[in-house]
Design a protein around this motif. Structure first.
Motif, PDB file in Angstrom:
ATOM      1  N   GLY A  46       0.745  -1.222  -0.184  1.00  0.00           N
ATOM      2  CA  GLY A  46      -0.018  -0.230   0.157  1.00  0.00           C
ATOM      3  C   GLY A  46       0.728   1.112   0.069  1.00  0.00           C
ATOM      4  N   SER A  47       0.154   2.413   0.105  1.00  0.00           N
ATOM      5  CA  SER A  47       1.056   3.774  -0.291  1.00  0.00           C
ATOM      6  C   SER A  47       0.327   4.920   0.383  1.00  0.00           C
ATOM      7  CB  SER A  47       1.084   4.002  -1.535  1.00  0.00           C
ATOM      8  OG  SER A  47       0.004   4.474  -2.358  1.00  0.00           O
ATOM      9  N   TRP A  48       0.670   5.809   0.558  1.00  0.00           N
ATOM     10  CA  TRP A  48       0.446   7.009   1.372  1.00  0.00           C
ATOM     11  C   TRP A  48       0.967   8.355   0.490  1.00  0.00           C
ATOM     12  CZ3 TRP A  48      -2.636   8.563   5.178  1.00  0.00           C
ATOM     13  CH2 TRP A  48      -2.587   9.900   5.859  1.00  0.00           C
ATOM     14  N   SER A  49      -0.107   8.892  -0.059  1.00  0.00           N
ATOM     15  CA  SER A  49       0.179  10.045  -0.875  1.00  0.00           C
ATOM     16  C   SER A  49      -0.640  11.134  -0.550  1.00  0.00           C
ATOM     17  CB  SER A  49       0.310   9.804  -2.373  1.00  0.00           C
ATOM     18  OG  SER A  49       0.613  10.834  -3.292  1.00  0.00           O
ATOM     19  N   ILE A  52      -3.499  10.688   1.528  1.00  0.00           N
ATOM     20  CA  ILE A  52      -4.427   9.506   1.039  1.00  0.00           C
ATOM     21  C   ILE A  52      -3.714   8.224   1.007  1.00  0.00           C
ATOM     22  CG2 ILE A  52      -6.131   8.775  -0.917  1.00  0.00           C
ATOM     23  CD1 ILE A  52      -6.308  11.651  -1.818  1.00  0.00           C
ATOM     24  N   PRO A  53      -4.401   7.101   1.729  1.00  0.00           N
ATOM     25  CA  PRO A  53      -3.827   5.987   1.539  1.00  0.00           C
ATOM     26  C   PRO A  53      -4.320   4.945   0.604  1.00  0.00           C
ATOM     27  CG  PRO A  53      -5.679   6.057   3.124  1.00  0.00           C
ATOM     28  CD  PRO A  53      -5.460   7.220   2.545  1.00  0.00           C
ATOM     29  N   TYR A  54      -3.577   4.284   0.178  1.00  0.00           N
ATOM     30  CA  TYR A  54      -4.121   3.357  -1.060  1.00  0.00           C
ATOM     31  C   TYR A  54      -3.418   1.619  -0.559  1.00  0.00           C
ATOM     32  CZ  TYR A  54      -4.381   0.548  -5.200  1.00  0.00           C
ATOM     33  OH  TYR A  54      -4.511  -0.344  -6.059  1.00  0.00           O
ATOM     34  N   SER A  58      -6.322  -7.216  -1.347  1.00  0.00           N
ATOM     35  CA  SER A  58      -6.193  -8.311  -0.331  1.00  0.00           C
ATOM     36  C   SER A  58      -5.860  -7.816   1.151  1.00  0.00           C
ATOM     37  CB  SER A  58      -5.023  -9.282  -0.901  1.00  0.00           C
ATOM     38  OG  SER A  58      -3.752  -8.694  -0.865  1.00  0.00           O
ATOM     39  N   GLU A  59      -5.364  -6.701   1.301  1.00  0.00           N
ATOM     40  CA  GLU A  59      -4.827  -6.178   2.610  1.00  0.00           C
ATOM     41  C   GLU A  59      -6.198  -5.158   3.125  1.00  0.00           C
ATOM     42  OE1 GLU A  59      -3.075  -8.238   3.857  1.00  0.00           O
ATOM     43  OE2 GLU A  59      -1.732  -9.026   2.014  1.00  0.00           O
ATOM     44  N   LYS A  60      -7.094  -4.953   2.368  1.00  0.00           N
ATOM     45  CA  LYS A  60      -7.971  -3.931   2.874  1.00  0.00           C
ATOM     46  C   LYS A  60      -8.756  -4.440   3.994  1.00  0.00           C
ATOM     47  CE  LYS A  60      -8.977  -1.397  -1.305  1.00  0.00           C
ATOM     48  NZ  LYS A  60     -10.157  -1.109  -2.358  1.00  0.00           N
ATOM     49  N   GLY A  61      -8.944  -3.869   5.095  1.00  0.00           N
ATOM     50  CA  GLY A  61      -9.501  -4.073   6.282  1.00  0.00           C
ATOM     51  C   GLY A  61      -8.716  -4.662   7.437  1.00  0.00           C
ATOM     52  N   ARG A  62      -7.382  -5.306   7.029  1.00  0.00           N
ATOM     53  CA  ARG A  62      -6.528  -5.679   8.057  1.00  0.00           C
ATOM     54  C   ARG A  62      -5.399  -4.630   8.377  1.00  0.00           C
ATOM     55  NH1 ARG A  62      -3.478 -10.001   8.077  1.00  0.00           N
ATOM     56  NH2 ARG A  62      -3.190 -10.230   5.586  1.00  0.00           N
ATOM     57  N   ASN A  72       7.623  13.420   8.473  1.00  0.00           N
ATOM     58  CA  ASN A  72       7.957  12.890   7.285  1.00  0.00           C
ATOM     59  C   ASN A  72       7.804  11.341   7.521  1.00  0.00           C
ATOM     60  OD1 ASN A  72       8.377  15.178   5.717  1.00  0.00           O
ATOM     61  ND2 ASN A  72      10.405  15.289   6.432  1.00  0.00           N
ATOM     62  N   THR A  73       6.893  10.942   8.373  1.00  0.00           N
ATOM     63  CA  THR A  73       6.737   9.514   8.581  1.00  0.00           C
ATOM     64  C   THR A  73       5.389   9.019   8.060  1.00  0.00           C
ATOM     65  OG1 THR A  73       8.139  10.038  10.607  1.00  0.00           O
ATOM     66  CG2 THR A  73       6.652   8.105  10.704  1.00  0.00           C
ATOM     67  N   VAL A  74       5.575   7.791   7.766  1.00  0.00           N
ATOM     68  CA  VAL A  74       4.269   6.897   7.334  1.00  0.00           C
ATOM     69  C   VAL A  74       4.022   5.758   8.319  1.00  0.00           C
ATOM     70  CG1 VAL A  74       5.642   5.646   5.728  1.00  0.00           C
ATOM     71  CG2 VAL A  74       2.986   6.019   5.496  1.00  0.00           C
ATOM     72  N   TYR A  75       3.199   5.230   8.631  1.00  0.00           N
ATOM     73  CA  TYR A  75       2.793   4.134   9.408  1.00  0.00           C
ATOM     74  C   TYR A  75       2.035   2.982   8.864  1.00  0.00           C
ATOM     75  CZ  TYR A  75       4.161   7.754  12.615  1.00  0.00           C
ATOM     76  OH  TYR A  75       4.451   8.820  13.453  1.00  0.00           O
ATOM     77  N   LEU A  76       2.452   1.803   9.153  1.00  0.00           N
ATOM     78  CA  LEU A  76       1.658   0.618   8.604  1.00  0.00           C
ATOM     79  C   LEU A  76       1.145  -0.173   9.830  1.00  0.00           C
ATOM     80  CD1 LEU A  76       0.522  -1.177   6.141  1.00  0.00           C
ATOM     81  CD2 LEU A  76       2.860  -2.589   6.450  1.00  0.00           C
ATOM     82  N   GLN A  77      -0.062  -0.060  10.015  1.00  0.00           N
ATOM     83  CA  GLN A  77      -0.697  -0.716  11.235  1.00  0.00           C
ATOM     84  C   GLN A  77      -1.394  -2.123  10.412  1.00  0.00           C
ATOM     85  OE1 GLN A  77      -0.993   0.129  14.434  1.00  0.00           O
ATOM     86  NE2 GLN A  77      -2.075  -2.050  14.675  1.00  0.00           N
ATOM     87  N   MET A  78      -0.956  -3.137  11.025  1.00  0.00           N
ATOM     88  CA  MET A  78      -1.315  -4.418  10.727  1.00  0.00           C
ATOM     89  C   MET A  78      -1.982  -5.145  11.693  1.00  0.00           C
ATOM     90  SD  MET A  78       2.145  -5.379   8.555  1.00  0.00           S
ATOM     91  CE  MET A  78       3.429  -5.476  10.005  1.00  0.00           C
TER      92      MET A  78
END
Length: 114
Positions: A46-49, A52-54, A58-62, A72-78
């Motif tokens: 996925g990405s952040w721009s 807006i996340p994308y 298959s990973e939507k919802g999780r 200048n930080t991006v996070y990935l919550q899994m």
């Protein structure tokens, strides 16, 4: 040259959660997450721009991607992690608007046990 530093990987049981962070040392445009499991090709998560996340379907919802522009930080919550999520997770960024991912982090290992 902008550098990316990832953190937050580790070992977690199936069903658990992890949050990965990626801090950029300078300005970037799009920041993305990729992962590479043993014996498999690197895949886009996925990405952040522009706030807006994308996500790949298959990973939507999780998985949830968010960012803090001031840091200048991006996070990935899994969440609801599965053993098949085990991989090295990479943060990447583009140095130009609409450019390709040309800045890569060193990767952080995520291992999900049964």
């Amino acid at each position: 040259q902008v550098q990316l530093v990832e953190s937050g990987g580790g070992l977690v049981q199936a069903g658990g959660s992890l949050r990965l962070s990626c801090a950029a040392s300078g300005r970037t445009f799009t920041m993305g997450w990729f992962r590479q499991a043993p014996g498999k090709e690197r895949e886009f998560v996925g990405s952040w721009s522009s706030g807006i996340p994308y996500y790949v379907d298959s990973e939507k919802g999780r998985f949830t991607i968010s960012g803090d522009n001031a840091k200048n930080t991006v996070y990935l919550q899994m969440n609801s992690l599965k053993p098949e999520d085990t991989a090295v997770y990479y943060c990447a960024a583009t140095s130009r608007m609409l450019g390709n991912y040309d800045i890569w982090g060193q990767g952080t290992q995520v291992t999900v046990s049964t």
